[in-house]
Motif scaffolding. Structure first.
Motif, PDB file in Angstrom:
ATOM      1  N   UNK A   1      -1.957  11.069  14.291  1.00 19.94           N
ATOM      2  CA  UNK A   1      -0.845  10.943  13.346  1.00 19.94           C
ATOM      3  C   UNK A   1      -0.710   9.521  12.796  1.00 19.94           C
ATOM      4  N   UNK A   2      -0.909   8.507  13.646  1.00 23.29           N
ATOM      5  CA  UNK A   2      -0.758   7.130  13.200  1.00 23.29           C
ATOM      6  C   UNK A   2      -1.860   6.749  12.209  1.00 23.29           C
ATOM      7  N   UNK A   3      -3.092   7.142  12.519  1.00 22.27           N
ATOM      8  CA  UNK A   3      -4.194   6.829  11.619  1.00 22.27           C
ATOM      9  C   UNK A   3      -4.036   7.566  10.292  1.00 22.27           C
ATOM     10  N   UNK A   4      -3.598   8.807  10.347  1.00 21.07           N
ATOM     11  CA  UNK A   4      -3.362   9.590   9.141  1.00 21.07           C
ATOM     12  C   UNK A   4      -2.285   8.956   8.274  1.00 21.07           C
ATOM     13  N   UNK A   5      -1.200   8.512   8.922  1.00 22.60           N
ATOM     14  CA  UNK A   5      -0.111   7.858   8.190  1.00 22.60           C
ATOM     15  C   UNK A   5      -0.584   6.548   7.564  1.00 22.60           C
ATOM     16  N   UNK A   6      -1.437   5.819   8.272  1.00 28.68           N
ATOM     17  CA  UNK A   6      -1.972   4.550   7.755  1.00 28.68           C
ATOM     18  C   UNK A   6      -2.824   4.793   6.504  1.00 28.68           C
ATOM     19  N   UNK A   7      -3.707   5.790   6.560  1.00 30.77           N
ATOM     20  CA  UNK A   7      -4.568   6.103   5.419  1.00 30.77           C
ATOM     21  C   UNK A   7      -3.730   6.539   4.221  1.00 30.77           C
ATOM     22  N   UNK A   8      -2.726   7.380   4.458  1.00 28.77           N
ATOM     23  CA  UNK A   8      -1.852   7.818   3.372  1.00 28.77           C
ATOM     24  C   UNK A   8      -1.142   6.634   2.717  1.00 28.77           C
ATOM     25  N   UNK A   9      -0.613   5.746   3.542  1.00 31.96           N
ATOM     26  CA  UNK A   9       0.133   4.601   3.008  1.00 31.96           C
ATOM     27  C   UNK A   9      -0.766   3.697   2.171  1.00 31.96           C
ATOM     28  N   UNK A  10      -1.962   3.416   2.679  1.00 27.73           N
ATOM     29  CA  UNK A  10      -2.892   2.529   1.977  1.00 27.73           C
ATOM     30  C   UNK A  10      -3.317   3.134   0.648  1.00 27.73           C
ATOM     31  N   UNK A  11      -3.555   4.447   0.625  1.00 31.49           N
ATOM     32  CA  UNK A  11      -4.087   5.078  -0.590  1.00 31.49           C
ATOM     33  C   UNK A  11      -3.029   5.347  -1.650  1.00 31.49           C
ATOM     34  N   UNK A  12      -1.778   5.572  -1.253  1.00 33.76           N
ATOM     35  CA  UNK A  12      -0.799   5.832  -2.312  1.00 33.76           C
ATOM     36  C   UNK A  12       0.032   4.619  -2.709  1.00 33.76           C
ATOM     37  N   UNK A  13      -0.170   3.482  -2.037  1.00 33.73           N
ATOM     38  CA  UNK A  13       0.537   2.259  -2.447  1.00 33.73           C
ATOM     39  C   UNK A  13       0.174   1.798  -3.864  1.00 33.73           C
ATOM     40  N   UNK A  14      -1.110   1.887  -4.297  1.00 32.53           N
ATOM     41  CA  UNK A  14      -1.438   1.458  -5.672  1.00 32.53           C
ATOM     42  C   UNK A  14      -0.690   2.213  -6.755  1.00 32.53           C
ATOM     43  N   UNK A  15      -0.221   3.422  -6.441  1.00 31.08           N
ATOM     44  CA  UNK A  15       0.524   4.208  -7.431  1.00 31.08           C
ATOM     45  C   UNK A  15       1.780   3.474  -7.883  1.00 31.08           C
ATOM     46  N   UNK A  16       2.368   2.681  -7.000  1.00 33.63           N
ATOM     47  CA  UNK A  16       3.620   2.005  -7.299  1.00 33.63           C
ATOM     48  C   UNK A  16       3.420   0.660  -8.002  1.00 33.63           C
ATOM     49  N   UNK A  17       2.169   0.261  -8.173  1.00 31.50           N
ATOM     50  CA  UNK A  17       1.882  -0.957  -8.925  1.00 31.50           C
ATOM     51  C   UNK A  17       1.754  -0.627 -10.404  1.00 31.50           C
ATOM     52  N   UNK A  18       2.272  -1.481 -11.256  1.00 31.49           N
ATOM     53  CA  UNK A  18       2.121  -1.272 -12.689  1.00 31.49           C
ATOM     54  C   UNK A  18       0.677  -1.510 -13.093  1.00 31.49           C
ATOM     55  N   UNK A  19       0.292  -0.924 -14.237  1.00 27.54           N
ATOM     56  CA  UNK A  19      -1.073  -1.117 -14.709  1.00 27.54           C
ATOM     57  C   UNK A  19      -1.330  -2.562 -15.126  1.00 27.54           C
ATOM     58  N   UNK A  20      -0.289  -3.291 -15.463  1.00 23.72           N
ATOM     59  CA  UNK A  20      -0.466  -4.712 -15.797  1.00 23.72           C
ATOM     60  C   UNK A  20      -0.978  -5.469 -14.573  1.00 23.72           C
ATOM     61  N   UNK A  21      -0.432  -5.146 -13.403  1.00 18.36           N
ATOM     62  CA  UNK A  21      -0.862  -5.809 -12.165  1.00 18.36           C
ATOM     63  C   UNK A  21      -2.199  -5.244 -11.691  1.00 18.36           C
ATOM     64  N   UNK A  22      -2.273  -3.909 -11.591  1.00 19.79           N
ATOM     65  CA  UNK A  22      -3.487  -3.272 -11.081  1.00 19.79           C
ATOM     66  C   UNK A  22      -4.667  -3.511 -12.014  1.00 19.79           C
ATOM     67  N   UNK A  23      -4.432  -3.379 -13.331  1.00 17.04           N
ATOM     68  CA  UNK A  23      -5.495  -3.631 -14.295  1.00 17.04           C
ATOM     69  C   UNK A  23      -5.910  -5.087 -14.310  1.00 17.04           C
ATOM     70  N   UNK A  24      -4.933  -5.999 -14.190  1.00 17.15           N
ATOM     71  CA  UNK A  24      -5.253  -7.417 -14.136  1.00 17.15           C
ATOM     72  C   UNK A  24      -6.125  -7.761 -12.947  1.00 17.15           C
ATOM     73  N   UNK A  25      -5.885  -7.087 -11.813  1.00  9.31           N
ATOM     74  CA  UNK A  25      -6.707  -7.301 -10.622  1.00  9.31           C
ATOM     75  C   UNK A  25      -8.161  -6.918 -10.899  1.00  9.31           C
TER      76      UNK A  25
END
Length: 325
Positions: A126-150
């Motif tokens: 459960x902990x590893x699953x939660x970690x993978x979920x958090x890491x993969x859906x965090x970029x969704x909350x970044x704007x394209x200005x930030x993510x695209x700039x990266x």
């Protein structure tokens, strides 16, 4: 049964009174709930329905100098705004780019997100699953200005990590200007969108998987079915309605691109493959003040999207017996 027979003999006027009484009762008992809807209804009316009179510009010789009054006083032009779009030198290239990015993006993104969700669902820690979920859906909350700039920084030929690795591995002899070469733009747009949204998209599939009866998995395990067979014969059929709805949305949105993403990565060098309908409307309407032609393009896109939605829903119901409506 007795109740239905009794109600069948109630005169129509009594039925009407009973119906109106129930309506009045609902209005009184659910007044607070209905009051909560009013702000949303007012906002939708002001910002969605009232501005629709602006669609008249698509059929008229509208001059921005005339202001709002000109929308009603301008002369009709016999669909010249629509015919002018088809004769514009950028029309067919932008349609090709729009459909190409969306079609390839859907063909790659939907199966990849589905496979990722299926594999994620099989993780028992459960902990590893939660970690993978958090890491993969965090970029969704970044704007394209930030993510695209990266990614612009990573793809930079002068010190960018991607070019550095390719040079060190001997795959290229000199740095590549990825965002300056038109042939790379589709891949960049599709790849970055997948990286940004794969975790968020997987949540929808995981929510559908959570609703599957767990006794089906237990019965299949007792019968000797392995994880792959349980995925194939239980999980996939269980999430099929959700999958079809997402496919219908993808088909209906085939003429819509993520404007912010395209605009962040777009530049004069990659314009032949980065100019899509949304950026063309922005260019025509807000930069060149061609409001009439921009409105005509937007209206045409909305009409085609409606037909795509109805067609995709019809095929889905015919093939899988499930659809959006």
């Amino acid at each position: 049964m007795a109740r239905s027979v009794y109600e069948g003999h109630i005169p129509s006027e009594r039925k009407k009174r009973r119906k109106s009484f129930r309506l009045g009762h609902d209005l009184r008992t659910q007044l607070e709930l209905k009051a909560m809807l009013w702000p949303a209804i007012i906002l939708i009316t002001i910002f969605d329905f009232v501005p629709m009179y602006g669609l008249l510009m698509a059929f008229k010789d509208y001059d921005p100098i005339t202001g709002i009054k000109g929308i009603f006083t301008s002369s009709w032009n016999n669909f010249e705004n629509f015919t002018g779009i088809f004769h514009h030198f950028e029309f067919w290239p932008m349609v090709k780019n729009t459909l190409g990015i969306n079609l390839l993006g859907s063909l790659i993104g939907i199966p990849t997100t589905l496979i990722f969700a299926l594999l994620l669902n099989e993780i028992r820690n459960a902990k590893f699953k939660s970690f993978i979920q958090t890491v993969t859906y965090m970029p969704h909350f970044l704007s394209w200005v930030i993510f695209g700039g990266l990614f612009i920084t990573l793809l930079n030929p002068d010190g960018g990590v991607v070019n550095y690795l390719l040079l060190r591995l001997g795959l290229i002899d000199e740095p590549i200007l990825f965002l300056g070469e038109p042939q790379y733009f589709w891949g960049i747009a599709i790849g970055t969108n997948l990286l940004k949204e794969i975790g968020w998209g997987a949540i929808l599939y995981l929510a559908a998987m959570a609703g599957i009866d767990q006794s089906l998995y237990e019965a299949a395990a007792i019968d000797g079915a392995g994880r792959f067979k349980r995925m194939w014969y239980i999980t996939l059929p269980g999430i099929l309605p959700t999958l079809m709805i997402l496919i219908i949305f993808a088909v209906s949105g085939m003429l819509n691109n993520n404007f912010t993403q395209i605009y962040v990565f777009q530049n004069p060098l990659n314009l032949p493959t980065s100019q899509v309908i949304d950026t063309f409307v922005y260019q025509q309407g807000l930069r060149q003040f061609q409001f009439a032609s921009a409105t005509a393009i937007g209206l045409m896109k909305a009409v085609f999207a409606l037909f795509l939605l109805l067609g995709a829903n019809y095929l889905s119901k015919k093939l899988t017996k499930s659809g959006l409506f």
